[in-house]
Scaffold this motif. Structure first.
Motif, PDB file in Angstrom:
ATOM      1  N   LEU A  13     -65.335  -0.727  22.609  1.00  0.00           N
ATOM      2  CA  LEU A  13     -64.281   0.267  22.752  1.00  0.00           C
ATOM      3  C   LEU A  13     -64.393   0.952  24.099  1.00  0.00           C
ATOM      4  O   LEU A  13     -65.479   1.378  24.502  1.00  0.00           O
ATOM      5  CB  LEU A  13     -64.379   1.313  21.644  1.00  0.00           C
ATOM      6  N   SER A  14     -63.262   1.077  24.766  1.00  0.00           N
ATOM      7  CA  SER A  14     -63.217   1.837  26.011  1.00  0.00           C
ATOM      8  C   SER A  14     -63.209   3.329  25.676  1.00  0.00           C
ATOM      9  O   SER A  14     -63.037   3.733  24.529  1.00  0.00           O
ATOM     10  CB  SER A  14     -61.958   1.477  26.791  1.00  0.00           C
ATOM     11  N   ARG A  16     -60.902   5.368  26.438  1.00  0.00           N
ATOM     12  CA  ARG A  16     -59.544   5.654  25.949  1.00  0.00           C
ATOM     13  C   ARG A  16     -59.424   5.330  24.466  1.00  0.00           C
ATOM     14  O   ARG A  16     -58.811   6.081  23.701  1.00  0.00           O
ATOM     15  CB  ARG A  16     -58.545   4.850  26.768  1.00  0.00           C
ATOM     16  N   HIS A  17     -60.029   4.232  24.055  1.00  0.00           N
ATOM     17  CA  HIS A  17     -59.946   3.831  22.654  1.00  0.00           C
ATOM     18  C   HIS A  17     -60.774   4.747  21.757  1.00  0.00           C
ATOM     19  O   HIS A  17     -60.346   5.091  20.651  1.00  0.00           O
ATOM     20  CB  HIS A  17     -60.370   2.372  22.506  1.00  0.00           C
ATOM     21  N   HIS A  18     -61.951   5.132  22.218  1.00  0.00           N
ATOM     22  CA  HIS A  18     -62.739   6.101  21.451  1.00  0.00           C
ATOM     23  C   HIS A  18     -61.951   7.387  21.249  1.00  0.00           C
ATOM     24  O   HIS A  18     -61.923   7.961  20.151  1.00  0.00           O
ATOM     25  CB  HIS A  18     -64.051   6.410  22.175  1.00  0.00           C
ATOM     26  N   PRO A  83     -60.882  -2.353  18.144  1.00  0.00           N
ATOM     27  CA  PRO A  83     -60.181  -2.092  19.405  1.00  0.00           C
ATOM     28  C   PRO A  83     -58.661  -2.174  19.278  1.00  0.00           C
ATOM     29  O   PRO A  83     -57.934  -1.400  19.908  1.00  0.00           O
ATOM     30  CB  PRO A  83     -60.727  -3.178  20.331  1.00  0.00           C
ATOM     31  N   ALA A  86     -57.453   1.039  17.619  1.00  0.00           N
ATOM     32  CA  ALA A  86     -57.478   2.133  18.594  1.00  0.00           C
ATOM     33  C   ALA A  86     -56.346   1.991  19.601  1.00  0.00           C
ATOM     34  O   ALA A  86     -55.717   2.986  19.994  1.00  0.00           O
ATOM     35  CB  ALA A  86     -58.827   2.149  19.307  1.00  0.00           C
ATOM     36  N   ASN A  87     -56.073   0.763  20.039  1.00  0.00           N
ATOM     37  CA  ASN A  87     -55.026   0.554  21.032  1.00  0.00           C
ATOM     38  C   ASN A  87     -53.656   0.909  20.473  1.00  0.00           C
ATOM     39  O   ASN A  87     -52.836   1.538  21.158  1.00  0.00           O
ATOM     40  CB  ASN A  87     -55.043  -0.892  21.514  1.00  0.00           C
ATOM     41  N   ALA A  90     -53.189   4.572  20.399  1.00  0.00           N
ATOM     42  CA  ALA A  90     -52.873   5.076  21.741  1.00  0.00           C
ATOM     43  C   ALA A  90     -51.416   4.788  22.109  1.00  0.00           C
ATOM     44  O   ALA A  90     -50.741   5.625  22.732  1.00  0.00           O
ATOM     45  CB  ALA A  90     -53.817   4.446  22.762  1.00  0.00           C
TER      46      ALA A  90
END
Length: 221
Positions: A13-14, A16-18, A83, A86-87, A90
């Protein structure tokens, strides 16, 4: 214990994703394993509208695009890949989408335990894992018992739309779907790609590798 049709993958996870998971999952997400009894779709979306079940949305780009272009329907998107979850969260925030909820877990478990019969306007299963090895075919999403379950959750006239770029699986899908006594194929075999299904990066990679996508769109009687 039921056989999984997916291989769980967390992935990295990036930041941004976290951040998206930490802030947005409580607002737009739900966990299938935590649900008890039928899911109240009106309460989940805050309105009464036709609902699309989007199974295995990957990174969520296609889901976000479809939902943005289709504000009159609500999208219940289910995935196991962290991921991707999370994406999509976002993307929901970025695009200001109010008609998407993100379910973490097994789509068949969600359909079986938490969705009522005749509750869905459409079911989308775009590029499910083809499980190409013979010993793994039992894990495929599109097989008679699973199709019967998903079809039962559709209203009459609702669409079951599947897509794959694995030609042998496409033929099996076609045979299996057309064998269901309550599904009708309005096309002569495979359907042309409808305008509402976006072409994804995954699909473009397949095309470059010589694997065209096959769309199958059937309607509940």
């Amino acid at each position: 214990m039921s056989i999984r049709t997916f291989h769980p993958r967390r992935g990295r996870l990036s930041g941004r994703h976290h951040d998206a998971l930490d802030r947005l999952h409580a607002v737009h997400g739900l966990v299938v394993a935590d649900l008890v009894g039928p899911l109240d779709l009106v309460a989940s979306f805050g309105r009464s509208a036709p609902v699309v079940l989007d199974i295995g949305f990957g990174m969520g780009d296609a889901t976000a695009t479809m939902a943005a272009a289709d504000p009159g329907r609500d999208y219940l998107a289910v995935e196991v890949h962290t991921p991707g979850i999370a994406n999509l969260l976002a993307l929901i925030e970025r695009d200001g989408l109010t008609n998407v909820r993100v379910a973490t877990g097994d789509a068949l478990d969600l359909a079986r335990r938490c969705l009522s019969e005749n509750s869905l306007d459409a079911v989308y299963a775009f590029f499910p894992d083809p499980w190409p090895k013979t010993r793994h075919h039992k894990r495929r999403l599109i097989q008679p018992d699973h199709v019967a379950l998903l079809r039962s959750r559709l209203r009459r006239g609702g669409r079951l739309h599947c897509t794959t770029d694995w030609a042998p699986y496409a033929e099996v899908m076609l045979t299996t779907l057309q064998a269901d006594p309550e599904l009708v194929n309005p096309h002569d075999g495979f359907a042309p790609r409808p305008a509402y299904r976006p072409e994804t990066k995954f699909e473009r990679r397949g095309l470059r590798a010589g694997r065209p996508a096959y769309d199958l769109i059937l309607v509940r009687r």
